[in-house]
Design a protein around this motif. Structure first.
Motif, PDB file in Angstrom:
ATOM      1  N   ARG A 102       0.844  -1.192   0.000  1.00  0.00           N
ATOM      2  CA  ARG A 102       0.000   0.000   0.000  1.00  0.00           C
ATOM      3  C   ARG A 102       0.883   1.246   0.000  1.00  0.00           C
ATOM      4  N   GLU A 103       0.411   2.288  -0.641  1.00  0.00           N
ATOM      5  CA  GLU A 103       1.225   3.497  -0.745  1.00  0.00           C
ATOM      6  C   GLU A 103       1.440   4.168   0.607  1.00  0.00           C
ATOM      7  N   ASP A 104       0.489   3.998   1.545  1.00  0.00           N
ATOM      8  CA  ASP A 104       0.594   4.666   2.843  1.00  0.00           C
ATOM      9  C   ASP A 104       1.283   3.810   3.901  1.00  0.00           C
ATOM     10  N   TYR A 105       1.902   2.696   3.495  1.00  0.00           N
ATOM     11  CA  TYR A 105       2.559   1.820   4.469  1.00  0.00           C
ATOM     12  C   TYR A 105       3.811   2.501   4.997  1.00  0.00           C
ATOM     13  N   ALA A 106       3.923   2.593   6.324  1.00  0.00           N
ATOM     14  CA  ALA A 106       5.004   3.392   6.934  1.00  0.00           C
ATOM     15  C   ALA A 106       6.213   2.574   7.357  1.00  0.00           C
ATOM     16  N   ALA A 159       2.923  -2.420  -8.288  1.00  0.00           N
ATOM     17  CA  ALA A 159       2.544  -1.453  -7.256  1.00  0.00           C
ATOM     18  C   ALA A 159       3.396  -0.190  -7.422  1.00  0.00           C
ATOM     19  N   ARG A 160       2.751   0.937  -7.717  1.00  0.00           N
ATOM     20  CA  ARG A 160       3.483   2.169  -8.009  1.00  0.00           C
ATOM     21  C   ARG A 160       2.944   3.346  -7.200  1.00  0.00           C
ATOM     22  N   ARG A 161       3.786   4.349  -7.080  1.00  0.00           N
ATOM     23  CA  ARG A 161       3.416   5.559  -6.340  1.00  0.00           C
ATOM     24  C   ARG A 161       2.514   6.449  -7.191  1.00  0.00           C
ATOM     25  N   GLU A 167      12.787  11.616  -2.965  1.00  0.00           N
ATOM     26  CA  GLU A 167      13.416  11.822  -4.268  1.00  0.00           C
ATOM     27  C   GLU A 167      12.789  10.948  -5.351  1.00  0.00           C
ATOM     28  N   LEU A 168      11.804  10.137  -4.978  1.00  0.00           N
ATOM     29  CA  LEU A 168      11.181   9.216  -5.930  1.00  0.00           C
ATOM     30  C   LEU A 168       9.939   9.852  -6.543  1.00  0.00           C
ATOM     31  N   PRO A 169       9.891   9.982  -7.857  1.00  0.00           N
ATOM     32  CA  PRO A 169       8.738  10.624  -8.504  1.00  0.00           C
ATOM     33  C   PRO A 169       7.518   9.713  -8.558  1.00  0.00           C
ATOM     34  N   ALA A 170       6.365  10.309  -8.819  1.00  0.00           N
ATOM     35  CA  ALA A 170       5.145   9.530  -9.019  1.00  0.00           C
ATOM     36  C   ALA A 170       5.346   8.577 -10.195  1.00  0.00           C
ATOM     37  N   GLY A 171       4.764   7.402 -10.064  1.00  0.00           N
ATOM     38  CA  GLY A 171       4.876   6.409 -11.133  1.00  0.00           C
ATOM     39  C   GLY A 171       5.978   5.398 -10.937  1.00  0.00           C
ATOM     40  N   THR A 172       6.891   5.660 -10.001  1.00  0.00           N
ATOM     41  CA  THR A 172       7.956   4.684  -9.745  1.00  0.00           C
ATOM     42  C   THR A 172       7.424   3.553  -8.867  1.00  0.00           C
ATOM     43  N   PRO A 173       7.984   2.356  -8.991  1.00  0.00           N
ATOM     44  CA  PRO A 173       7.510   1.235  -8.168  1.00  0.00           C
ATOM     45  C   PRO A 173       7.692   1.499  -6.671  1.00  0.00           C
ATOM     46  N   LEU A 174       6.770   0.964  -5.864  1.00  0.00           N
ATOM     47  CA  LEU A 174       6.928   1.064  -4.413  1.00  0.00           C
ATOM     48  C   LEU A 174       8.166   0.301  -3.962  1.00  0.00           C
ATOM     49  N   LEU A 175       8.452  -0.808  -4.636  1.00  0.00           N
ATOM     50  CA  LEU A 175       9.678  -1.576  -4.401  1.00  0.00           C
ATOM     51  C   LEU A 175      10.312  -1.891  -5.750  1.00  0.00           C
TER      52      LEU A 175
END
Length: 230
Positions: A102-106, A159-161, A167-175
């Motif tokens: 999930r994108e909001d996983y801390a 899974a992408r942002r 420093e990671l732009p939108a569209g890059t993988p979460l992992l």
């Protein structure tokens, strides 16, 4: 005649000594030994995937407060922690895999992804680390686990942002995993393939042994849901 009796006595003595030196082997069938081998290979593949993910995503082991990648990997793959959740909330199995993507996983996403697979596979092997004559594996659980690994691998790759993160732009993988640039890195895909292949082969062996039919599913990975293993 005396010589034959002596040779027989020596042979029996040698066999008895071998059995006493490894008493556990007396309680194992060939299927048990095959199950042991495949189980070891499955969790070895999982450890290799963890190492690859931490190498490509160093920000994740830092989230866990570890002094190094090696320390994070040692904790995540510690045999004494097998079957235990690595995250503070205590989620495990496929629920933990989904949470970590999930994108909001801390927390540490690598620990969540690998820990989710670890605990899911632990359940698929009925919580056992070694198999003996009276142990029965469930071929359907092993088959379902293989499909779950396929689904998890697809989700990892997709899974992408939706928003920038540091420093990671939108569209890059979460992992970060496989890399499809000018220099391709498909080592993750190959390792997932080994893991899935070991589970599928063991599932078929167990099904043949028990004369049971495994219910197979055909699904699209984009819409597939995780299958039960417990």
């Amino acid at each position: 005649m005396k010589r034959r009796s002596l040779l027989l006595a020596v042979s029996c003595s040698t066999l008895l000594s071998a059995c006493l030196s490894s008493p556990g082997q007396l309680a194992k069938t060939d299927i048990d030994r095959i199950a042991d081998l495949h189980r070891r290979e499955v969790f070895a593949s999982l450890a290799r995937l963890a190492d690859k993910l931490y190498r490509r995503n160093p920000r994740e082991w830092k989230k866990g407060g570890h002094p190094s990648r090696e320390a994070a990997l040692a904790k995540l793959t510690d045999p004494q922690r097998l079957g235990r959740s690595p995250e503070p909330e205590g989620r495990r199995g496929t629920a933990l895999i989904l949470a970590g993507l999930r994108e909001d996983y801390a927390h540490d996403r690598v620990a969540a992804f690998i820990g989710g697979l670890n605990t899911m596979l632990f359940d698929a092997f009925d919580g056992k680390t070694e198999f003996f004559i009276l142990d029965d594996l469930d071929a359907q659980r092993l088959y379902n686990a293989a499909r779950n690994v396929e689904i998890a691998a697809w989700k990892l790759a997709n899974a992408r942002r939706s928003q920038p993160e540091g420093e990671l732009p939108a569209g890059t993988p979460l992992l970060l995993s496989n890399e499809m640039g000018p220099i391709q890195n498909l080592s993750f895909e190959r390792e997932f393939g080994r893991l899935i292949g070991s589970l599928d082969l063991l599932s078929q062996i167990v099904a043949d042994k028990s004369n049971r039919t495994v219910v197979k599913v055909v699904h699209s990975l984009a819409t597939a849901v995780f299958l039960p293993v417990k």
